[in-house]
Scaffold this motif. Structure first.
Motif, mmCIF file in Angstrom:
data_model
loop_
_atom_site.group_PDB
_atom_site.id
_atom_site.type_symbol
_atom_site.label_atom_id
_atom_site.label_comp_id
_atom_site.label_asym_id
_atom_site.label_seq_id
_atom_site.Cartn_x
_atom_site.Cartn_y
_atom_site.Cartn_z
ATOM 1 N N ARG A 49 0.841 -1.193 0.000
ATOM 2 C CA ARG A 49 0.000 0.000 0.000
ATOM 3 C C ARG A 49 0.873 1.239 0.000
ATOM 4 O O ARG A 49 1.907 1.290 0.672
ATOM 5 N N ARG A 50 0.464 2.214 -0.765
ATOM 6 C CA ARG A 50 1.193 3.483 -0.791
ATOM 7 C C ARG A 50 1.286 4.077 0.616
ATOM 8 O O ARG A 50 0.354 3.976 1.409
ATOM 9 N N GLY A 51 2.402 4.707 0.878
ATOM 10 C CA GLY A 51 2.563 5.414 2.149
ATOM 11 C C GLY A 51 2.864 4.533 3.339
ATOM 12 O O GLY A 51 2.936 5.024 4.462
ATOM 13 N N ARG A 52 3.063 3.238 3.107
ATOM 14 C CA ARG A 52 3.348 2.306 4.194
ATOM 15 C C ARG A 52 4.766 1.757 4.047
ATOM 16 O O ARG A 52 5.330 1.720 2.960
ATOM 17 N N GLY A 53 5.312 1.296 5.164
ATOM 18 C CA GLY A 53 6.599 0.620 5.122
ATOM 19 C C GLY A 53 7.780 1.532 5.396
ATOM 20 O O GLY A 53 7.638 2.704 5.761
ATOM 21 N N PHE A 54 8.956 0.982 5.221
ATOM 22 C CA PHE A 54 10.209 1.668 5.539
ATOM 23 C C PHE A 54 10.348 2.933 4.691
ATOM 24 O O PHE A 54 10.033 2.936 3.494
ATOM 25 N N PRO A 55 10.854 4.027 5.290
ATOM 26 C CA PRO A 55 11.010 5.272 4.526
ATOM 27 C C PRO A 55 12.108 5.172 3.480
ATOM 28 O O PRO A 55 13.142 4.539 3.687
ATOM 29 N N LEU A 56 11.868 5.819 2.345
ATOM 30 C CA LEU A 56 12.839 5.860 1.257
ATOM 31 C C LEU A 56 13.716 7.098 1.448
ATOM 32 O O LEU A 56 13.325 8.209 1.110
ATOM 33 N N SER A 57 14.908 6.870 1.973
ATOM 34 C CA SER A 57 15.847 7.956 2.244
ATOM 35 C C SER A 57 17.002 7.896 1.259
ATOM 36 O O SER A 57 17.388 6.808 0.811
ATOM 37 N N PRO A 58 17.589 9.033 0.903
ATOM 38 C CA PRO A 58 18.769 9.013 0.041
ATOM 39 C C PRO A 58 19.858 8.124 0.648
ATOM 40 O O PRO A 58 20.142 8.199 1.846
ATOM 41 N N GLY A 59 20.427 7.259 -0.168
ATOM 42 C CA GLY A 59 21.441 6.313 0.298
ATOM 43 C C GLY A 59 20.900 4.919 0.537
ATOM 44 O O GLY A 59 21.671 3.983 0.757
ATOM 45 N N LEU A 60 19.572 4.753 0.457
ATOM 46 C CA LEU A 60 18.990 3.412 0.554
ATOM 47 C C LEU A 60 19.197 2.700 -0.780
ATOM 48 O O LEU A 60 18.905 3.252 -1.835
ATOM 49 N N THR A 61 19.728 1.487 -0.732
ATOM 50 C CA THR A 61 19.963 0.719 -1.951
ATOM 51 C C THR A 61 19.113 -0.540 -1.925
ATOM 52 O O THR A 61 19.065 -1.254 -0.924
ATOM 53 N N LEU A 62 18.453 -0.807 -3.056
ATOM 54 C CA LEU A 62 17.470 -1.874 -3.133
ATOM 55 C C LEU A 62 17.634 -2.674 -4.421
ATOM 56 O O LEU A 62 18.005 -2.113 -5.456
ATOM 57 N N ALA A 63 17.338 -3.959 -4.353
ATOM 58 C CA ALA A 63 17.140 -4.780 -5.537
ATOM 59 C C ALA A 63 15.638 -4.915 -5.740
ATOM 60 O O ALA A 63 14.942 -5.465 -4.887
ATOM 61 N N ILE A 64 15.142 -4.368 -6.840
ATOM 62 C CA ILE A 64 13.714 -4.401 -7.147
ATOM 63 C C ILE A 64 13.509 -5.474 -8.202
ATOM 64 O O ILE A 64 14.148 -5.429 -9.262
ATOM 65 N N GLU A 65 12.616 -6.457 -7.929
ATOM 66 C CA GLU A 65 12.534 -7.602 -8.840
ATOM 67 C C GLU A 65 11.134 -8.191 -8.958
ATOM 68 O O GLU A 65 10.797 -9.159 -8.283
ATOM 69 N N PRO A 66 10.311 -7.614 -9.829
ATOM 70 C CA PRO A 66 9.000 -8.240 -10.102
ATOM 71 C C PRO A 66 9.170 -9.593 -10.781
ATOM 72 O O PRO A 66 10.074 -9.794 -11.595
ATOM 73 N N MET A 67 8.281 -10.517 -10.433
ATOM 74 C CA MET A 67 8.224 -11.852 -11.029
ATOM 75 C C MET A 67 6.762 -12.088 -11.405
ATOM 76 O O MET A 67 5.912 -12.190 -10.528
ATOM 77 N N PHE A 68 6.475 -12.148 -12.688
ATOM 78 C CA PHE A 68 5.091 -12.264 -13.147
ATOM 79 C C PHE A 68 4.818 -13.672 -13.661
ATOM 80 O O PHE A 68 5.638 -14.260 -14.373
ATOM 81 N N ILE A 69 3.643 -14.191 -13.318
ATOM 82 C CA ILE A 69 3.186 -15.517 -13.748
ATOM 83 C C ILE A 69 2.038 -15.324 -14.728
ATOM 84 O O ILE A 69 1.029 -14.689 -14.399
ATOM 85 N N ALA A 70 2.180 -15.887 -15.922
ATOM 86 C CA ALA A 70 1.220 -15.625 -16.999
ATOM 87 C C ALA A 70 -0.188 -16.081 -16.647
ATOM 88 O O ALA A 70 -1.169 -15.421 -16.998
ATOM 89 N N GLY A 71 -0.312 -17.210 -15.950
ATOM 90 C CA GLY A 71 -1.635 -17.777 -15.685
ATOM 91 C C GLY A 71 -2.448 -17.063 -14.631
ATOM 92 O O GLY A 71 -3.631 -17.351 -14.465
ATOM 93 N N GLY A 72 -1.830 -16.143 -13.902
ATOM 94 C CA GLY A 72 -2.560 -15.380 -12.894
ATOM 95 C C GLY A 72 -2.597 -16.007 -11.519
ATOM 96 O O GLY A 72 -3.143 -15.430 -10.579
ATOM 97 N N ASP A 73 -2.016 -17.199 -11.370
ATOM 98 C CA ASP A 73 -2.009 -17.906 -10.087
ATOM 99 C C ASP A 73 -0.776 -17.485 -9.295
ATOM 100 O O ASP A 73 0.330 -17.418 -9.837
ATOM 101 N N ASP A 74 -0.940 -17.201 -8.005
ATOM 102 C CA ASP A 74 0.185 -16.821 -7.154
ATOM 103 C C ASP A 74 0.934 -18.028 -6.592
ATOM 104 O O ASP A 74 2.031 -17.880 -6.040
ATOM 105 N N ASP A 75 0.343 -19.208 -6.689
ATOM 106 C CA ASP A 75 0.947 -20.390 -6.075
ATOM 107 C C ASP A 75 2.142 -20.883 -6.890
ATOM 108 O O ASP A 75 2.225 -20.669 -8.097
#
Length: 255
Positions: free
Chosen positions: A191-217
């Motif tokens: 959700r927007r506005g939730r979670g750890f603050p994004l401060s300058p110097g924060l380094t992250l690996a951002i990695e979406p993984m999409f499944i074609a069939g729509g199932d999360d399992d």
């Protein structure tokens, strides 16, 4: 504990990220019909070796695995989502391949992934990859100082929902720096506005993984590493390491 990096540290991570980008480019160029996955691992090993870098993947053993990871890349094909072990599997025409690679250089780490088609593509696979890339771009664009981790998560998750794609539950991005996996965990839904603050110097690996069939399992293979879609549909995985800066997100794993 979350470590905020200064400019020299981010610049050093950029050099590690450059090695990762070069390795991914070399692997994609070498991939083709009839090539074995272990051959792609050798290509990546050569790139790391020539750069004087080591692999954070090789020998990595989290709590869930009974054996260390035996390669420098994860090679996941078709319904494999992530963490595929590159072995004797031979690539075939139309295979969807996701390659994840990391590098450690001078004490700092980079991590990135890409997905591509070998030979003749299926239209649905091309759109799956494009959608995953758009989600990564949206997540990166949301990594702004003053924001929250949930802003990135929401950007990724919204595109998955809009496209009817699934995402493996419990898996997402992560902090990165001196080690490949650092705090904070970065969910691909939020959700927007939730979670750890994004401060300058924060380094992250951002990695979406999409499944074609729509199932999360997903299921875990007998090798205790490879995650595959439960519905048998194809998956894509694309990743960049980024730094939050005063001027906006800086991608550290570009060529």
């Amino acid at each position: 504990m979350v470590e905020i990096k200064d400019r020299p540290a981010i610049d050093a991570m950029r050099e590690a990220g450059r090695v990762v980008a070069n390795a991914l480019a070399a692997v994609q160029q070498a991939a083709g019909v009839g090539i074995r996955l272990r051959e792609l691992d050798e290509v990546a090993r050569d790139v790391l070796r020539e750069a004087g870098a080591s692999s954070p993947f090789l020998g990595y053993r989290p709590d869930f695995a009974s054996m260390p990871f035996p390669a420098v890349i994860c090679a996941s094909v078709n319904d494999a989502i992530v963490h595929g072990i590159p072995g004797e599997q031979v690539l075939r025409d139309g295979d969807l391949v996701s390659i994840d690679c990391g590098a450690e250089l001078d004490g700092w780490t980079g991590d990135a992934a890409t997905s591509f088609i070998v030979g003749t593509p299926r239209p649905g696979d091309l759109e799956l990859i494009a959608a995953t890339r758009r989600a990564l771009e949206a997540g990166i664009a949301a990594a702004l100082p003053g924001g929250r981790l949930g802003d990135i998560s929401h950007a990724i998750g919204s595109l998955a929902l809009a496209g009817g794609y699934g995402m493996p539950a419990d898996f997402g991005g992560h902090g990165i720096g001196r080690r490949m996996h650092e705090d904070p965990h970065l969910p691909n839904r939020g959700r927007r506005g939730r979670g750890f603050p994004l401060s300058p110097g924060l380094t992250l690996a951002i990695e979406p993984m999409f499944i074609a069939g729509g199932d999360d399992d997903y299921g875990v293979a007998d090798d205790e590493w490879t995650l595959s879609t439960a519905d048998g549909s194809r998956a894509a995985h694309i990743e960049h390491t980024i730094a939050v800066t005063e001027d906006g997100p800086r991608i550290l794993t570009l060529p």
